[in-house]
Design a protein around this motif. Structure first.
Motif, PDB file in Angstrom:
ATOM      1  N   SER A   7      42.863  37.911 -14.715  1.00 15.40           N
ATOM      2  CA  SER A   7      41.484  37.766 -14.257  1.00 15.40           C
ATOM      3  C   SER A   7      40.608  37.290 -15.413  1.00 15.40           C
ATOM      4  CB  SER A   7      40.993  39.113 -13.728  1.00 15.40           C
ATOM      5  OG  SER A   7      39.653  39.009 -13.341  1.00 15.40           O
ATOM      6  N   LEU A   8      39.833  36.250 -15.177  1.00 11.95           N
ATOM      7  CA  LEU A   8      38.969  35.693 -16.219  1.00 11.95           C
ATOM      8  C   LEU A   8      37.534  35.647 -15.709  1.00 11.95           C
ATOM      9  CD1 LEU A   8      38.720  34.297 -19.020  1.00 11.95           C
ATOM     10  CD2 LEU A   8      39.045  32.130 -17.826  1.00 11.95           C
ATOM     11  N   LYS A   9      36.635  36.211 -16.486  1.00 13.47           N
ATOM     12  CA  LYS A   9      35.206  36.175 -16.171  1.00 13.47           C
ATOM     13  C   LYS A   9      34.601  35.007 -16.935  1.00 13.47           C
ATOM     14  CE  LYS A   9      35.257  41.162 -15.728  1.00 13.47           C
ATOM     15  NZ  LYS A   9      34.923  42.413 -16.406  1.00 13.47           N
ATOM     16  N   VAL A  10      34.505  33.858 -16.271  1.00 16.30           N
ATOM     17  CA  VAL A  10      34.067  32.627 -16.928  1.00 16.30           C
ATOM     18  C   VAL A  10      32.640  32.770 -17.461  1.00 16.30           C
ATOM     19  CG1 VAL A  10      33.691  30.149 -16.656  1.00 16.30           C
ATOM     20  CG2 VAL A  10      35.645  31.242 -15.542  1.00 16.30           C
ATOM     21  N   GLY A  11      31.761  33.396 -16.683  1.00 14.78           N
ATOM     22  CA  GLY A  11      30.382  33.597 -17.138  1.00 14.78           C
ATOM     23  C   GLY A  11      30.321  34.450 -18.388  1.00 14.78           C
ATOM     24  N   ASN A  12      31.147  35.471 -18.437  1.00 17.26           N
ATOM     25  CA  ASN A  12      31.213  36.349 -19.610  1.00 17.26           C
ATOM     26  C   ASN A  12      31.749  35.575 -20.817  1.00 17.26           C
ATOM     27  OD1 ASN A  12      31.182  38.614 -21.223  1.00 17.26           O
ATOM     28  ND2 ASN A  12      32.949  39.571 -20.276  1.00 17.26           N
TER      29      ASN A  12
END
Length: 192
Positions: free
Chosen positions: A15-20
């Motif tokens: 899981s990758l939080k692009v905004g973060n």
């Protein structure tokens, strides 16, 4: 050309939080003046300018794993030293859980040691950790070094080496594995 680009390519799984991730890069850019620095000529002399703010965003792309080498080659391109930032970040999404992160920085603003520090700080920021304040920036070190160059010890050392290396310096005829090309090239081996 891209001879002074220092790209890093990292495969990310999960899981990758692009905004973060993008926010973490923005914090890193704000933290380190060198990531907000441009270079230009003023009356024939090179100078640097540290910008207060820099526009930054991750270049998001989608593709298949077979497309990745070409996408990376397209992403890595020459810099104009007058423009900021002298770093680019690209994210190739292969699917919802597999990504390729490309970080490309110009050698004017980074080296191998700096890349390690920036990577460690990026990971901490992404994980939500806060970083300690930075009482010293690179410009402070450069100023200290320039001040030291004025001291007596530096001048004595300089005079010593002028005496040691004075006169004609012999041309070394070292054996080579292969003949040197007439014109220097920056081409090297690549993993693609």
């Amino acid at each position: 050309d891209i001879a002074y680009n220092q790209p890093q390519v990292v495969s990310l799984s999960g899981s990758l939080k692009v905004g973060n991730l993008e926010n973490s890069f923005k914090q890193l850019i704000q933290r380190h003046e060198i990531l907000r620095t441009s270079f230009f000529l003023l009356e024939g002399e090179p100078v640097q300018k540290i910008h207060d703010q820099v526009a930054f965003s991750i270049d998001s792309m989608s593709g298949r794993s077979t497309d990745v080498p070409d996408m990376i080659k397209t992403f890595i391109r020459p810099y104009r030293l007058e423009d900021v930032p002298l770093c680019r970040v690209g994210l190739i999404s292969l699917d919802t859980r597999n990504h390729i992160l490309i970080i490309d920085m110009h050698h004017m603003i980074t080296d191998g040691v700096s890349l390690t520090i920036l990577t460690e700080e990026l990971l901490k920021l992404y994980m939500g950790e806060s970083l300690p304040g930075r009482p010293v920036q690179y410009k402070d070190f450069a100023l200290w070094q320039a001040t030291e160059s004025q001291c007596q010890r530096y001048r004595q050392s300089e005079q010593f080496w002028f005496r040691q290396l004075g006169g004609e310096i012999p041309v070394l005829q070292l054996p080579c594995d292969f003949p040197r090309p007439y014109q220097k090239s920056t081409a090297g081996k690549t993993m693609f």
